[in-house]
Design a protein around this motif. Structure first.
Motif, short mmCIF file in Angstrom:
data_model
loop_
_atom_site.label_atom_id
_atom_site.label_comp_id
_atom_site.label_asym_id
_atom_site.label_seq_id
_atom_site.Cartn_x
_atom_site.Cartn_y
_atom_site.Cartn_z
N VAL A 93 -13.31 0.15 86.97
CA VAL A 93 -14.77 0.06 87.10
C VAL A 93 -15.16 -0.06 88.58
N ARG A 94 -14.41 -0.85 89.35
CA ARG A 94 -14.70 -0.98 90.79
C ARG A 94 -14.62 0.37 91.49
N CYS A 101 -19.85 7.13 90.35
CA CYS A 101 -19.65 7.77 89.04
C CYS A 101 -20.57 7.17 87.97
N LYS A 102 -20.70 7.92 86.89
CA LYS A 102 -21.34 7.40 85.69
C LYS A 102 -20.24 6.78 84.84
N LEU A 103 -20.41 5.53 84.44
CA LEU A 103 -19.39 4.84 83.66
C LEU A 103 -19.58 5.10 82.17
N SER A 104 -18.45 5.21 81.46
CA SER A 104 -18.50 5.31 80.00
C SER A 104 -18.41 3.89 79.45
N LEU A 105 -19.48 3.40 78.85
CA LEU A 105 -19.45 2.05 78.30
C LEU A 105 -18.52 1.96 77.10
N ASN A 106 -18.25 3.11 76.49
CA ASN A 106 -17.29 3.15 75.39
C ASN A 106 -16.27 4.26 75.65
N LEU A 301 -17.48 -1.65 77.50
CA LEU A 301 -17.99 -2.37 78.67
C LEU A 301 -19.44 -2.77 78.41
N THR A 302 -19.82 -3.96 78.79
CA THR A 302 -21.22 -4.38 78.68
C THR A 302 -21.91 -4.16 80.02
#
Length: 496
Positions: A93-94, A101-106, A301-302
């Protein structure tokens, strides 16, 4: 793992194609690229600095003896179930946030089937269709000796990938056009992971490895050519040379009408021969038989978790370079200081105490850097503190000591430590600024040098340096240089 050179980016990129400075290309490659354009993407593998492996509690220590840090999970024994190391997710995530980037929460894990000697299970736990981060970019400043300029390279995906030791895979868009651009992109990634503290980025240890995908195409053609992957690149300079060689090889085959000889394959870089050689024909995605990892749950991820990591990010290399530019430093200074986070921290601490910005940069880039290079030490290993460097700069600026004395003090502070004020007091190094005292020394030197005085007054004015040196010697280096030269010139040019 997906290729760094995917067809999906092509049409989008054509509208905003990179304008590559011809100065950033070596002349040998330049002649080959008269009618062709190279397309380069990089898959970078970053080994994460976690205490334990990705899916078990075995410790990871570089250089530990074989088979000493293993367990049933590492060895793929029946019934052994992996457990995800949460620190690995935090590192991913860091890096994803730092790469915009765009993070995938799932997201989830997938099995990638292939045989390799250090892969007892016969498969790798990886991420396939839902990487933890995607669609980012990395800003890079090219060195001035290669024409300078700013580049923005796309990041396709960041995913978790490895059998045991935690590994992060960062796949770029095919945005690079020269070996130098590719090497600088990789160097910036190394800089980034070190700033973030997620890995040491040491290429010689295999902690950062780059696989480069290269193809060439006639200028104006939209479709990519057949890509070739190059492995065995253990330094940035090797990467640059390997890419330039491979570009030249492929263009030559184009020009000879032998395009069919360019096949999708993996090639190795032979440092001794300075050329690439065939290693194996490249596997396709179907060969890996990806399917969802049944022994690991999905990763959720929350927003709170992501925001807490976002707020903990340090100032990144790109932001630091822009801040240094605004401070009035030249690009040469900016690139040197921001290259190493420890040097940047030393500089920031020095200037935070009120030290002159340009003088602090000059001392760090000059005498301090030279000492570190000669003694093969880092800035964290020298005895000089940022506070004492600031004190030294202030003491020279307010003429308490001369620049020459300052340099002598500097080397003692670097090697042995101590304080500027303490050394000035103990060694009686306070600069002489008393006009009468300097006049006495000038008179003595002139009186002791009648022959040189005659020659000076006969037109050999370069002898002023001789007289100044003798006076400085008489003062044990403590005479104020400006005052000394003013008085000396008056005396030397006085009429008999």
């Amino acid at each position: 793992m997906r290729s760094a050179q995917t067809q999906t980016a092509t049409e989008e990129k054509e509208q905003t194609k990179l304008k590559v400075s011809t100065q950033s290309q070596p002349k040998a490659v330049d002649k080959f690229l008269k009618d062709f354009e190279a397309v380069i993407g990089i898959e970078t593998h970053v080994q994460l600095s976690t205490l334990t492996k990705a899916f078990c509690s075995c410790p990871y220590n570089y250089g530990s003896p074989p088979n000493t840090s293993v367990c049933p999970v590492c060895m793929g024994l029946p019934g052994a179930l992996p457990v995800l190391n949460s620190k690995v997710i935090e590192c991913a995530v860091r890096v994803g946030l730092a790469l915009n980037c765009k993070l995938s929460l799932n997201s989830k894990f997938d099995r990638k089937q292939y045989f390799y000697p250090d892969l007892p299970k016969g498969y790798q736990i990886s991420q396939f269709d839902i990487p933890i981060a995607s669609g980012g970019y990395l800003d890079v400043d090219l060195p001035l000796e290669y024409g300078g300029g700013h580049r923005k390279f796309g990041i396709t995906r960041v995913d978790l990938n490895r059998a045991g030791v935690p590994l992060l895979e960062i796949v770029s868009e095919p945005d690079m056009r020269t070996g130098i651009e590719a090497a600088e992109y990789a160097a910036e990634l190394q800089r980034l992971v070190r700033y973030l503290g997620v890995g040491n980025g040491n290429m010689q240890e295999g902690s950062l490895r780059c696989d480069v995908n290269i193809s060439v195409r006639p200028i104006g053609q939209l479709e990519f050519g057949t890509k070739v992957e190059i492995k065995n690149l253990n330094s940035f300079s090797s990467m640059s040379r390997a890419i330039d060689y491979e570009i030249s090889r492929q263009v030559e085959l184009h020009n000879q009408g032998q395009i069919d000889q360019i096949v999708q394959e993996t090639r190795l870089w032979e440092e001794g021969a300075q050329k690439t050689v065939t290693m194996r024909k490249k596997e396709g995605l179907a060969d890996y038989r990806y399917f969802p990892e049944p022994d690991l749950p999905g990763v959720t991820l929350t927003e709170e978790y992501v925001n807490s990591i976002r707020e903990s990010l340090p100032e990144l290399p790109e932001d630091k370079r822009r801040r240094y530019e605004k401070m009035g430093l030249s690009m040469q200074d900016v690139l040197f200081l921001a290259n190493d986070i420890n040097i940047a921290d030393f500089f920031d601490t020095t200037t935070a105490g009120g030290a002159d910005i340009k003088l602090a940069a000059n001392w760090i880039m000059g005498d301090i850097a030279a000492y570190m290079k000669n003694e093969k030490v880092t800035i964290n290993e020298i005895k000089l503190t940022p506070q004492e460097l600031g004190e030294l700069i202030a003491s020279i600026k307010d003429e308490t000591i001369s620049g020459k004395i300052g340099k002598e003090i500097l080397f003692e502070l670097i090697a042995k430590g101590g304080t500027v004020k303490g050394l000035i007091k103990d060694k009686d190094l306070v600069q002489i600024v008393d006009t009468a005292e300097i006049e006495k020394m000038v008179d003595k030197v002139i009186a002791d040098s009648p022959k040189q005085l005659e020659q000076y007054r006969g037109g050999k004015t370069k002898l002023q340096g001789y007289f100044a040196g003798q006076v400085m010697k008489e003062s044990k280096g403590k005479a104020n240089p400006k005052l000394l030269n003013k008085i000396l010139l008056e005396k030397l040019n006085a009429k008999n």
